[in-house]
Design a protein around this motif. Structure first.
Motif, short mmCIF file in Angstrom:
data_model
loop_
_atom_site.label_atom_id
_atom_site.label_comp_id
_atom_site.label_asym_id
_atom_site.label_seq_id
_atom_site.Cartn_x
_atom_site.Cartn_y
_atom_site.Cartn_z
N LEU A 1 0.87 -1.18 0.00
CA LEU A 1 0.00 0.00 0.00
C LEU A 1 0.90 1.23 0.00
N THR A 2 0.75 2.07 -1.00
CA THR A 2 1.63 3.23 -1.15
C THR A 2 0.82 4.52 -1.08
N GLY A 3 1.28 5.43 -0.25
CA GLY A 3 0.70 6.78 -0.20
C GLY A 3 1.63 7.75 -0.92
N ILE A 4 1.06 8.59 -1.77
CA ILE A 4 1.86 9.46 -2.64
C ILE A 4 1.47 10.92 -2.37
N ALA A 5 2.46 11.80 -2.30
CA ALA A 5 2.18 13.23 -2.17
C ALA A 5 3.21 14.02 -2.96
N GLY A 6 2.80 15.14 -3.50
CA GLY A 6 3.74 15.96 -4.26
C GLY A 6 3.31 17.42 -4.26
N TYR A 7 4.28 18.29 -4.44
CA TYR A 7 3.98 19.72 -4.51
C TYR A 7 4.83 20.36 -5.59
N GLU A 8 4.17 21.16 -6.43
CA GLU A 8 4.86 21.84 -7.52
C GLU A 8 5.17 23.28 -7.08
N PHE A 9 6.43 23.50 -6.70
CA PHE A 9 6.80 24.85 -6.25
C PHE A 9 6.78 25.82 -7.41
N THR A 10 7.38 25.41 -8.51
CA THR A 10 7.32 26.20 -9.74
C THR A 10 7.12 25.21 -10.88
N GLU A 11 6.98 25.73 -12.08
CA GLU A 11 6.82 24.84 -13.23
C GLU A 11 8.04 23.92 -13.38
N LYS A 12 9.17 24.37 -12.85
CA LYS A 12 10.41 23.60 -13.03
C LYS A 12 10.80 22.77 -11.81
N LEU A 13 10.25 23.09 -10.67
CA LEU A 13 10.67 22.43 -9.44
C LEU A 13 9.52 21.69 -8.77
#
Lengths: 444, 145
Positions: free
Chosen positions: A391-403
């Motif tokens: 079971l995998t929990g995924i999270a992400g945040y796009e600080f800028t279009e490049k990062l």
């Protein structure tokens, strides 16, 4: 066979800097000449950093830090031709467990200079590259060229050193091959191909093949390939897929493959795939014929409902059936939902099981969250474990279009890892710079 | 000896003549429209490229044939790094680890693959061997001595 191989890792390590210098020297001379000639520059690159937190099968904590660097620069002429340089490499550093002397590693995945002509789909590449031409699906340090010729003929040829990094074996000193195809764009293409892989004292590989693509009408598409081993004098593999789309919303696909172990697994570089008459596990008399059919229905845009069935028929082991279905809903940037379930019904305990998968990923603004669950339920427990899952929990945040910064946590249970936690942190940075009117492909 | 020299001279000349007669236009170096997600090539193409519909149920099985026949078409959208994500020769991170968030892609080795690989290896070892028989097999050697 494996016994034909010789130790070669040291030689390859010595060759790597030489290859890198040759590629860079050639690249810099060509690129320095470009400002005078070029109309359109594109420079792209990316850095992907991964920190894994996991545990080895011996219960040692492992914190490997990986860095993947990709770089590409392309100078395009107004007539459509282009010269480009592509480099990709990775490195790894073990931050915690240093119980062995192998706590760092790295590799050049590719590094080549490419010229693409404005006419005849002419391509000339020099350096470390991935070649896909008929029977050849090889990573080679060497040269590659292809072009269109008259009467619908295309031809490609390559020569170099096979890139094999197995510590104790190498894959021959010298590899060369090519493919000639004839076709009519949009209607059909039929190709013949061959490769030879030689070393000082052995015939490592000699393979020939035919491949075809037939598209007589929009609704029908046939692809396939047969490959022959001229050292063992036998067909290695036949693999063909027929797709029919009677209406836009429905696709039916049938596939057939036949693999002869004696011919297919001749001269591999790992015992995992060695034949039993060469110290391995695979019976050289075995042949497997796999035939399957699948159907997919798209009732509304972005939603796919599919059912599939595949039969594996073995000359010695008996047969196995794999049947199931899946459901997927995917929008371009915001939502992915999916579910699948299959039954494998084979002759051994390990090949009698159900597998399920459920996943969901949602993007909201700059943030994304997701879960991914994969489960295998065996008919009889394997090492005391009947249900293996992750079971995998995924999270992400796009600080800028490049990062982008992301992470995941995985909880799993399996015959090898009982109640295991793993985690990963990822930082992805991509950049590109364009001069001129046209853009380029991102390395993201 | 004379015939060998003649052949050596004639072959390149014939090749040059055939190239000159071909006079086809090279495929687009860069795809003219930005493509996101898993594209359905049918939405815009009615020619040979329509068959490369990435949403087709059997696209994963067929992609190697397209890579042989139409590598330049692949390259108009995908950089070399895209191939290396899976087809590397000395790779330690599985594609499903590098791209966990791309849940919709057909990435191999999801979940607990330590026990699953024994099953896949038994059912169809050739599917493993395509990537691991000659290259990218260092991890195999940690157990398969």
């Amino acid at each position: 066979m494996i016994s034909h191989q010789k130790k070669g890792s040291g030689r390859e390590q010595r060759n790597l800097p030489k290859i890198a210098w040759v590629v860079l020297a050639a690249a810099s001379s060509v690129m320095l000449a470009q400002p005078v000639m070029a109309a359109d520059y594109t420079i792209t690159g990316s850095s992907n950093t991964y920190l894994r937190m996991t545990r080895s099968i011996n219960k040692d904590d492992i914190y490997p830090l990986y860095e993947y660097l990709r770089f590409s620069v392309s100078a395009a002429e107004k007539d459509g031709s282009a010269t480009s340089l592509h480099l990709g490499a990775w490195g790894r550093l073990d931050l915690v467990d240093k119980s062995t002397d192998h706590h760092t590693d790295g590799d050049i995945q590719y590094g080549y200079l490419s010229y693409q002509g404005a006419k005849n789909n002419l391509v000339v590449n020099a350096g470390r590259q991935f070649i896909t031409e008929g029977v050849a699906t090889e990573r080679v340090d060497g040269l590659y060229a292809r072009s269109d010729f008259a009467a619908g003929i295309t031809a490609a040829a390559f020569v170099g050193t096979p890139v094999v990094t197995t510590p104790n074996y190498k894959g021959g000193d010298f590899i060369y091959g090519g493919r000639v195809a004839q076709g009519k764009p949009g209607l059909y293409s039929i190709g013949v191909s061959a490769l030879r892989n030689e070393s000082d004292n052995a015939r490592d590989r000699e393979e020939e093949g035919i491949d075809l693509w037939v598209h007589p009408v929009k609704q029908v598409d046939l692809t396939g390939r047969s490959s022959y081993n001229s050292i063992t004098d036998g067909w290695m593999e036949h693999a063909y897929t027929l797709s029919v789309a009677p209406i836009d919303a429905v696709t039916v696909s049938a596939d057939f493959s036949r693999i002869n172990y004696q011919d297919y697994f001749y001269n591999v570089t790992t015992t995992a795939f060695a034949l039993s008459n060469n110290g391995g596990l695979l019976d050289p008399r075995e042949q497997v014929t796999a035939a399957g059919v699948s159907a997919a229905w798209t009732p509304v845009k972005n939603l796919t409902v599919a059912a599939e069935y595949k039969n594996y028929g073995y000359e010695i082991l008996g047969s196995a059936d794999y049947v199931g279905g899946k459901l997927a809903y995917t929008t371009a940037d915001a939502l992915s939902l999916g579910a699948s379930g299959h039954r494998m019904d084979g002759s051994s305990d390990r090949t009698r099981y159900y597998d399920y998968r459920l996943y969901a990923l949602k993007k909201t603004g700059h943030t994304e969250f997701g879960v991914d669950f994969y489960n295998v339920i065996f008919d009889r427990p394997i090492d005391g474990v009947k249900s293996s899952y992750a079971l995998t929990g995924i999270a992400g945040y796009e600080f800028t279009e490049k990062l982008n910064v992301g992470g995941e946590i995985e909880y799993s249970q399996s015959p090898d890892f009982n109640r295991e936690w793993r985690a990963l942190v990822k930082v992805a940075y991509a950049f590109d710079m364009k001069c001129g009117e046209k853009g380029g492909k991102s390395e993201k | 000896m004379k015939s060998k020299v003649l052949i050596m001279l004639m072959v390149p000349l014939m090749a040059l003549l055939l190239v000159a007669c071909a006079n086809t236009k090279s495929g687009a170096r860069i795809h003219p429209e930005a493509v996101t997600g898993t594209p359905n090539c049918n939405e815009c193409h009615t020619d040979a490229y329509a068959a490369m519909n990435h949403q087709a149920v059997d696209f994963f099985k067929k992609h190697s044939v397209f890579a042989s026949n139409a590598r330049m078409a692949c390259a108009s959208c995908h950089a070399e790094s895209f191939c290396s994500d899976c087809h590397a020769h000395k790779e330690e991170l599985k594609p499903s680890v590098k791209y966990t968030q791309q849940v919709e892609r057909t990435l191999p080795h999801r979940g607990d693959y330590m026990s699953q690989h024994r099953i896949d290896g038994k059912i169809n070892p050739a599917s493993c061997a395509k990537c691991h028989a000659r290259t990218n097999n260092e991890r195999c050697l940690t157990c398969h001595k």
